[in-house]
Scaffold this motif. Structure first.
Motif, PDB file in Angstrom:
ATOM      1  N   ARG A  20       0.832  -1.187   0.000  1.00  0.00           N
ATOM      2  CA  ARG A  20       0.000   0.000   0.000  1.00  0.00           C
ATOM      3  C   ARG A  20       0.875   1.249   0.000  1.00  0.00           C
ATOM      4  NH1 ARG A  20      -4.381   1.706   4.693  1.00  0.00           N
ATOM      5  NH2 ARG A  20      -5.036   3.669   3.731  1.00  0.00           N
ATOM      6  N   GLN A  21       0.405   2.294  -0.656  1.00  0.00           N
ATOM      7  CA  GLN A  21       1.136   3.546  -0.636  1.00  0.00           C
ATOM      8  C   GLN A  21       0.216   4.659  -0.171  1.00  0.00           C
ATOM      9  OE1 GLN A  21       2.802   3.983  -4.634  1.00  0.00           O
ATOM     10  NE2 GLN A  21       4.743   3.168  -3.897  1.00  0.00           N
ATOM     11  N   VAL A 118      10.031   9.097  -2.944  1.00  0.00           N
ATOM     12  CA  VAL A 118       8.602   9.406  -2.977  1.00  0.00           C
ATOM     13  C   VAL A 118       8.226  10.036  -4.309  1.00  0.00           C
ATOM     14  CG1 VAL A 118       6.847  10.946  -1.979  1.00  0.00           C
ATOM     15  CG2 VAL A 118       8.301   9.572  -0.477  1.00  0.00           C
ATOM     16  N   ALA A 121       8.221   7.495  -7.056  1.00  0.00           N
ATOM     17  CA  ALA A 121       7.059   6.610  -6.981  1.00  0.00           C
ATOM     18  C   ALA A 121       5.788   7.290  -7.475  1.00  0.00           C
ATOM     19  CB  ALA A 121       6.867   6.138  -5.543  1.00  0.00           C
ATOM     20  N   LEU A 123       4.191   9.793  -5.986  1.00  0.00           N
ATOM     21  CA  LEU A 123       3.302  10.208  -4.904  1.00  0.00           C
ATOM     22  C   LEU A 123       3.298  11.730  -4.770  1.00  0.00           C
ATOM     23  CD1 LEU A 123       4.277   7.617  -2.152  1.00  0.00           C
ATOM     24  CD2 LEU A 123       2.412   7.498  -3.798  1.00  0.00           C
ATOM     25  N   PRO A 227       8.815   4.531   0.253  1.00  0.00           N
ATOM     26  CA  PRO A 227       7.357   4.549   0.103  1.00  0.00           C
ATOM     27  C   PRO A 227       6.673   3.288   0.605  1.00  0.00           C
ATOM     28  CG  PRO A 227       8.377   5.504  -1.838  1.00  0.00           C
ATOM     29  CD  PRO A 227       9.494   4.947  -1.000  1.00  0.00           C
ATOM     30  N   ALA A 228       7.309   2.121   0.434  1.00  0.00           N
ATOM     31  CA  ALA A 228       6.711   0.881   0.922  1.00  0.00           C
ATOM     32  C   ALA A 228       6.588   0.902   2.447  1.00  0.00           C
ATOM     33  CB  ALA A 228       7.548  -0.313   0.476  1.00  0.00           C
ATOM     34  N   GLY A 231       3.731   2.999   3.603  1.00  0.00           N
ATOM     35  CA  GLY A 231       2.449   2.330   3.423  1.00  0.00           C
ATOM     36  C   GLY A 231       2.055   1.440   4.582  1.00  0.00           C
TER      37      GLY A 231
END
Length: 239
Positions: A20-21, A118, A121, A123, A227-228, A231
């Motif tokens: 999930r992010q 980030v 990714a 985001l 990022p992982a 999450g």
């Protein structure tokens, strides 16, 4: 079998959470991304000397993470000069900090790597700081304007940290739900603001120790955060 049904379900939940992010990552600036509190140290102690006094260590620590108005009130109380001209002191302080910021700021360990990860990714990101726009513009020469989709400064909100308004404004500007965002902070004032906003909170102490707080994830450093990992902050997994 040692790896039973419960263990298998636990592993599946871990895998789901790790993939999930967050909808967005909301970064504090001073003490979180850059080691700028030491710059504020220099300027604030010099301002106290300029005022004919000496800033106490306890007063300086109380200023960390606070809005400018709060910092100036603490300064006046500490110096025993309640009638000082706040506007003049703010102008003096901002000019001195601007000079120091212009020399470049030092990244906190792991902060640049996380910010770039980030961004890579895809985001959305926000810079959410108690520092005023004038000084933030100088700091962005180090931070990189391109690294933030929105910027919320301390002099541009209805109420500063520890009020939740800055973080809620950032989420609104990004068009995401605050409950799906991760806020990253270093001070008790900022941590309180982020937690009250409804964001998931990751706290990395800088100048002050932070107390264990329900809903706040404490780490010593941003080194290794990606990022992982962010999450995984939304849901606590029972044993």
């Amino acid at each position: 079998m040692a790896f039973g049904a419960r263990s298998f379900r636990y592993a599946l939940r871990r895998l789901a959470l790790s993939s999930r992010q967050p909808a967005a990552v909301l970064f504090d600036m001073d003490g979180t991304l850059v080691d700028s509190e030491k710059v504020w140290d220099i300027a604030l102690y010099e301002l106290a000397t300029h005022a004919g006094g000496t800033l106490s260590e306890s007063a300086r620590l109380a200023m960390i993470g606070s809005a400018m108005a709060t910092t100036m009130r603490i300064l006046r109380d500490d110096l025993g000069q309640p009638d000082r001209d706040e506007a003049a002191d703010v102008a003096w302080l901002e000019h001195r900090v601007e000079e120091l910021f212009a020399d470049g700021l030092i990244w906190r360990p792991g902060a640049l790597e996380l910010l770039l990860a980030v961004r890579a990714a895809g985001l959305p990101t926000a810079l959410v700081t108690s520092t005023g726009r004038r000084l933030v513009e100088v700091a962005l020469n180090t931070l990189g304007r391109e690294n933030f989709d929105v910027i919320v400064c301390g002099d541009e909100v209805s109420a500063p940290k520890p009020d939740p308004a800055p973080y809620r404004r950032a989420a609104d500007l990004l068009g995401v739900k605050i409950a799906e965002c991760v806020a990253i902070e270093d001070s008790l004032t900022g941590m309180t603001s982020a937690l009250a906003s409804g964001a998931a909170v990751l706290a990395i102490p800088a100048e002050l120790e932070l107390p264990p707080t329900t809903g706040v994830h404490l780490r010593d450093t941003l080194v290794g955060v990606d990022p992982a990992f962010l999450g995984t902050l939304f849901t606590e997994i029972p044993a």
